[in-house]
Scaffold this motif. Structure first.
Motif, PDB file in Angstrom:
ATOM      1  N   ALA A 172      39.216  32.979  48.549  1.00 58.26           N
ATOM      2  CA  ALA A 172      40.654  32.739  48.667  1.00 58.26           C
ATOM      3  C   ALA A 172      41.299  32.275  47.366  1.00 58.26           C
ATOM      4  O   ALA A 172      42.529  32.175  47.284  1.00 58.26           O
ATOM      5  CB  ALA A 172      40.915  31.700  49.760  1.00 58.26           C
ATOM      6  N   LEU A 173      40.482  32.025  46.333  1.00 57.44           N
ATOM      7  CA  LEU A 173      41.050  31.625  45.050  1.00 57.44           C
ATOM      8  C   LEU A 173      41.926  32.744  44.493  1.00 57.44           C
ATOM      9  O   LEU A 173      41.631  33.919  44.640  1.00 57.44           O
ATOM     10  CB  LEU A 173      39.943  31.293  44.053  1.00 57.44           C
ATOM     11  N   TYR A 174      43.001  32.373  43.841  1.00 58.02           N
ATOM     12  CA  TYR A 174      43.932  33.364  43.302  1.00 58.02           C
ATOM     13  C   TYR A 174      43.326  34.057  42.091  1.00 58.02           C
ATOM     14  O   TYR A 174      42.728  33.426  41.215  1.00 58.02           O
ATOM     15  CB  TYR A 174      45.241  32.687  42.907  1.00 58.02           C
ATOM     16  N   GLY A 175      43.480  35.371  42.034  1.00 54.74           N
ATOM     17  CA  GLY A 175      43.030  36.124  40.878  1.00 54.74           C
ATOM     18  C   GLY A 175      41.565  36.497  40.945  1.00 54.74           C
ATOM     19  O   GLY A 175      40.907  36.375  41.977  1.00 54.74           O
ATOM     20  N   ASP A 176      41.051  36.944  39.824  1.00 52.89           N
ATOM     21  CA  ASP A 176      39.661  37.383  39.751  1.00 52.89           C
ATOM     22  C   ASP A 176      38.886  36.451  38.829  1.00 52.89           C
ATOM     23  O   ASP A 176      39.456  35.810  37.939  1.00 52.89           O
ATOM     24  CB  ASP A 176      39.588  38.825  39.237  1.00 52.89           C
ATOM     25  N   SER A 190      36.331  39.736  42.766  1.00 50.99           N
ATOM     26  CA  SER A 190      36.963  40.886  43.400  1.00 50.99           C
ATOM     27  C   SER A 190      35.917  41.792  44.042  1.00 50.99           C
ATOM     28  O   SER A 190      36.130  42.329  45.143  1.00 50.99           O
ATOM     29  CB  SER A 190      37.801  41.665  42.387  1.00 50.99           C
ATOM     30  N   ARG A 193      34.764  40.058  47.229  1.00 48.93           N
ATOM     31  CA  ARG A 193      35.780  40.177  48.288  1.00 48.93           C
ATOM     32  C   ARG A 193      35.682  41.538  48.973  1.00 48.93           C
ATOM     33  O   ARG A 193      35.872  41.655  50.182  1.00 48.93           O
ATOM     34  CB  ARG A 193      37.178  40.010  47.692  1.00 48.93           C
TER      35      ARG A 193
END
Length: 202
Positions: A172-176, A190, A193
């Motif tokens: 859920a962390l923003y970005g890669d 990514s 995910r």
């Protein structure tokens, strides 16, 4: 910042050497004593050791690094477990040189060591005190998240429900982010995910 990944010889974890100035270093999970030779060959002095958790295959060189002045650090929830025989020597017959935990961290704590910024994320499940360290666009995940998999949850203080929550917290962390795990190959958040069955919901 330069990151060097030290692959294990035999049964041990990946270890990581981080340096920002080419002189001082932070070592994550120093699993084998030969890391001292690698540090010396590169002209580096280890000032801090960050443990993702305390299993024997991640702490094998802590005694030697502690003896030459490195501060050994871990999550506050892991500190009291590291030296329990049934926990440290989970597969028996393992001895680790004595060391002390010099500093503990809490969830969300932000620290700067040797000019390198880290954020501590509690990620219980593999052990109750497992953590990941976020630095820039990198996450050092220990035995929480692997490429295509996760760490074991059937060892002392492990819990599958908690581990599932932890890997989804990372997802859920923003970005890669680049993922540097305790075992196996490097990956990206990514990729995990998209393909890791312990993260995907379909």
């Amino acid at each position: 910042m330069r990151v060097s990944k030290i692959l294990p010889v035999g049964f041990a974890s990946n270890s990581y050497i981080l340096t920002a100035d080419g002189r001082t270093a932070v070592v994550i999970d120093p699993s084998e004593k030969r890391i001292l030779k690698i540090l010396k060959e590169n002209g580096l002095s280890c000032k801090y050791v960050l443990l993702t958790h305390g299993h024997f295959d991640h702490v094998g060189a802590c005694g030697e690094l502690f003896s030459i002045g490195a501060s050994i650090c871990c999550n506050e929830r892991e500190k009291d477990l590291i030296f329990i025989k049934e926990y440290l020597n989970i597969f028996g017959g393992v001895t680790v040189p004595e060391f002390e935990i010099c500093r503990t961290f809490k969830d969300g704590e932000e620290i700067t060591l040797c000019g390198i910024n880290f954020k501590v994320l509690e990620t219980p499940g593999h052990t109750v005190g497992s953590v990941c360290y976020v630095s820039g666009d990198m996450i050092f995940t220990g035995d929480t998240l692997f490429c295509g998999s996760v760490g074991r949850w059937d060892l002392p203080t492990g819990n599958f429900t908690e581990l599932s929550k932890s890997v989804k917290r990372l997802a859920a962390l923003y970005g890669d982010y680049k993922i540097y795990a305790g075992h196996g190959e490097d990956t990206t958040l990514s990729r995990e995910r998209a393909y890791n069955p312990y993260i995907r919901n379909d």
